[in-house]
Design a protein around this motif. Structure first.
Motif, PDB file in Angstrom:
ATOM      1  N   MET A  39      90.122  31.523  64.329  1.00 14.16           N
ATOM      2  CA  MET A  39      90.235  30.945  62.989  1.00 14.16           C
ATOM      3  C   MET A  39      90.624  32.071  62.022  1.00 14.16           C
ATOM      4  O   MET A  39      89.953  32.311  61.020  1.00 14.16           O
ATOM      5  N   HIS A  40      91.696  32.769  62.333  1.00 18.03           N
ATOM      6  CA  HIS A  40      92.120  33.915  61.530  1.00 18.03           C
ATOM      7  C   HIS A  40      93.579  33.749  61.124  1.00 18.03           C
ATOM      8  O   HIS A  40      94.268  32.839  61.590  1.00 18.03           O
ATOM      9  N   ALA A  41      94.016  34.678  60.265  1.00 15.64           N
ATOM     10  CA  ALA A  41      95.333  34.528  59.649  1.00 15.64           C
ATOM     11  C   ALA A  41      96.419  35.263  60.425  1.00 15.64           C
ATOM     12  O   ALA A  41      96.144  36.236  61.135  1.00 15.64           O
TER      13      ALA A  41
ATOM     14  N   TYR B 226      82.666  37.760  61.620  1.00 16.34           N
ATOM     15  CA  TYR B 226      82.191  39.143  61.489  1.00 16.34           C
ATOM     16  C   TYR B 226      81.841  39.465  60.039  1.00 16.34           C
ATOM     17  O   TYR B 226      80.937  40.246  59.768  1.00 16.34           O
ATOM     18  N   PHE B 227      82.561  38.855  59.106  1.00 13.94           N
ATOM     19  CA  PHE B 227      82.223  39.015  57.685  1.00 13.94           C
ATOM     20  C   PHE B 227      80.865  38.381  57.410  1.00 13.94           C
ATOM     21  O   PHE B 227      80.045  38.910  56.659  1.00 13.94           O
ATOM     22  N   ARG B 228      80.596  37.258  58.065  1.00  9.56           N
ATOM     23  CA  ARG B 228      79.380  36.486  57.786  1.00  9.56           C
ATOM     24  C   ARG B 228      78.174  36.970  58.575  1.00  9.56           C
ATOM     25  O   ARG B 228      77.110  36.374  58.485  1.00  9.56           O
TER      26      ARG B 228
ATOM     27  N   GLY C  50      86.471  49.417  59.066  1.00 13.30           N
ATOM     28  CA  GLY C  50      87.280  48.878  60.166  1.00 13.30           C
ATOM     29  C   GLY C  50      87.240  47.359  60.186  1.00 13.30           C
ATOM     30  O   GLY C  50      86.627  46.725  59.319  1.00 13.30           O
ATOM     31  N   CYS C  51      87.906  46.795  61.188  1.00 13.85           N
ATOM     32  CA  CYS C  51      87.961  45.332  61.279  1.00 13.85           C
ATOM     33  C   CYS C  51      87.585  44.910  62.697  1.00 13.85           C
ATOM     34  O   CYS C  51      88.330  45.169  63.645  1.00 13.85           O
ATOM     35  N   ALA C  52      86.424  44.270  62.825  1.00 12.64           N
ATOM     36  CA  ALA C  52      85.956  43.842  64.158  1.00 12.64           C
ATOM     37  C   ALA C  52      86.826  42.729  64.738  1.00 12.64           C
ATOM     38  O   ALA C  52      86.950  42.603  65.958  1.00 12.64           O
ATOM     39  N   ALA C  53      87.444  41.923  63.875  1.00 23.85           N
ATOM     40  CA  ALA C  53      88.186  40.752  64.368  1.00 23.85           C
ATOM     41  C   ALA C  53      89.491  41.136  65.049  1.00 23.85           C
ATOM     42  O   ALA C  53      89.932  40.457  65.984  1.00 23.85           O
ATOM     43  N   VAL C  54      90.114  42.224  64.596  1.00 26.42           N
ATOM     44  CA  VAL C  54      91.428  42.594  65.143  1.00 26.42           C
ATOM     45  C   VAL C  54      91.346  42.853  66.651  1.00 26.42           C
ATOM     46  O   VAL C  54      92.261  42.517  67.399  1.00 26.42           O
TER      47      VAL C  54
ATOM     48  N   PRO D 148      78.789  46.137  62.101  1.00 30.09           N
ATOM     49  CA  PRO D 148      79.088  47.229  61.165  1.00 30.09           C
ATOM     50  C   PRO D 148      80.535  47.255  60.672  1.00 30.09           C
ATOM     51  O   PRO D 148      80.809  47.691  59.566  1.00 30.09           O
ATOM     52  N   GLU D 149      81.488  46.788  61.520  1.00 27.76           N
ATOM     53  CA  GLU D 149      82.908  46.923  61.162  1.00 27.76           C
ATOM     54  C   GLU D 149      83.406  45.711  60.403  1.00 27.76           C
ATOM     55  O   GLU D 149      83.601  44.633  60.998  1.00 27.76           O
ATOM     56  N   CYS D 150      83.581  45.835  59.142  1.00 34.62           N
ATOM     57  CA  CYS D 150      84.226  44.770  58.366  1.00 34.62           C
ATOM     58  C   CYS D 150      84.697  45.372  57.046  1.00 34.62           C
ATOM     59  O   CYS D 150      83.884  45.646  56.159  1.00 34.62           O
ATOM     60  N   ASN D 151      85.998  45.554  56.938  1.00 37.49           N
ATOM     61  CA  ASN D 151      86.562  46.170  55.733  1.00 37.49           C
ATOM     62  C   ASN D 151      86.306  45.345  54.478  1.00 37.49           C
ATOM     63  O   ASN D 151      86.310  45.875  53.374  1.00 37.49           O
ATOM     64  N   LYS D 152      86.101  44.062  54.643  1.00 40.07           N
ATOM     65  CA  LYS D 152      85.867  43.210  53.479  1.00 40.07           C
ATOM     66  C   LYS D 152      84.437  43.402  52.962  1.00 40.07           C
ATOM     67  O   LYS D 152      84.210  43.494  51.761  1.00 40.07           O
TER      68      LYS D 152
END
Ligand code: FAD
Ligand code: SF4
Length: 329
Positions: free
Chosen positions: A147-149, A120-122, A137-141, A127-131
């Motif tokens: 492949m996340h932490a 989602y960052f890449r 917001g955070c689309a991955a959550v 639209p949702e990416c706090n980074k």
């Protein structure tokens, strides 16, 4: 791809000045992260300062430390004689990363500063990416996470730090030397990275126009054994699902000194102090290793899709502790 100015610097102070002159300028080393993100429209610096001609290419042993220029490539460092003899954990972490073509381009400074692989960052159409867009917001959550932490992660961001080398270097207490417009300073790698949940948009304490010039790696005491285990979906050219960097000094069946780093699980390269606390002074047995792994993953924060990492990380650490200590069940 947005057009940009390209400037080649030949002197470190000149490079720092060029960066300082333009708050949006970025530097270019091997380009294996920077150019990908520019082609995808994630990063759009108006000016790139090429630093590949700076005199930061040497590897030198001075006393009990190895000094590695920021522009040494991953392959060059893996081939160094001191690394082969005293730092197997570094050599293995390097050679298990990327591909030989990439390792011949990719530099040590760039490796430590590589950006997350979060899909989602890449993808700037998300639209949702706090980074990428602080406060969005955070689309991955709530999206597809794998492949996340799970350590240093939370509602605001679960982006994984994907460097293998950095996992070995945090375990070794490496120091990053940087040059800025006003000062040069040394930053312990354990204090260099910020956790993603605390500051998704800021990944480390580097200030704009500060260049990494060198990484200093203290050599572990003689008789230390070390190794790096990387678990991944396929056996080459793949990022870690989980990994463990382990250094042990064992005498008479007792662990005298332990250093542990974990990869594939942290929003920053993870130093496993809890595991070290359990291991130090304890008998080198599988029971001790299981206790250490349990302590390390106690604070994991998971979302659907990342739960599997908790038991996998425990097993990865236990296996590498067994391998490095020679205690095979
Ligand atoms: C397909 C693929 C697979 C990969 N697999 C792995 C893997 O398994 N394990 C792993 O660890 N890595 C992996 N990588 C990441 C790779 O190791 C990094 O892209 C590489 O190390 C970055 O180094 P670079 O010199 O190309 O940096 P660049 O792309 O040039 O720069 C990266 C970032 O660092 C900044 N920068 C670079 N040098 C300095 C400096 N001296 N001072 C300040 N800022 C600097 C740049 O401005 C940029 O922001 C993979 C990459 C790809 C593309
Ligand atoms: S995990 Fe971090 S990088 Fe990925 S979408 Fe969420 S905020 Fe962005």
């Amino acid at each position: 791809m947005r057009t940009f100015d390209y400037v080649r610097a030949t002197d470190t102070r000149e490079a720092v000045r060029l960066l300082a002159d333009d708050p949006e300028a970025a530097c270019l080393a091997g380009g294996t992260t920077q150019l990908d993100l520019m082609k995808d429209g994630v990063l759009e610096p108006p000016r790139l300062i090429d630093i590949t001609r700076l005199p930061l290419h040497g590897v030198e042993r001075r006393g009990d430390s190895l000094h590695v220029g920021a522009l040494v490539t991953m392959e060059e460092l893996a081939a160094d004689a001191t690394v082969a003899e005293r730092l197997p954990v570094v050599r293995e972490a390097l050679l298990l990363g990327a591909s030989v073509q990439l390792r011949n381009m990719a530099t040590i400074g760039g490796n430590l500063l590589q950006r997350t692989r979060c899909r989602y960052f890449r993808d700037p159409t998300v639209p949702e990416c706090n980074k990428r867009a602080p406060g969005s917001g955070c689309a991955a959550v709530r999206g597809v996470a794998r492949m996340h932490a799970v350590l240093g992660a939370g509602e605001r961001c679960i982006a994984l730090h994907a460097s293998d080398l950095a996992v070995a270097l945090v375990a070794l207490d490496a120091v990053v030397h940087v040059q800025g417009p006003e000062r040069s300073r040394g930053i312990p790698l354990t204090e260099f990275y910020l956790t993603a949940d605390d500051s998704p948009e800021r990944e480390n304490v580097l200030e704009h126009a500060e260049l990494i010039t060198e990484v200093e790696i203290p050599l572990p005491p003689p008789d230390t054994r070390s190794g790096y285990l990387k678990v991944r979906d396929r056996t080459s050219y793949e990022f870690a699902l989980t990994s463990a960097a382990v250094l042990l000094l064992v005498a008479g069946g007792t662990i005298r000194r332990a250093r542990v780093g974990l990869g594939g699980v942290g929003t920053k390269p993870w130093r496993a102090y809890e595991a070290e606390h359990v291991l130090t002074g304890a008998p080198a047995t599988t029971a001790t290793f299981l206790d250490a792994a349990e302590a390390t993953m106690r604070d994991a924060w998971t979302v659907p899709g990342t739960e599997f990492k908790v038991p996998l990380a425990r097993r990865t650490l236990v296996r590498e502790l067994q391998t490095v200590s020679g205690v095979i069940p």
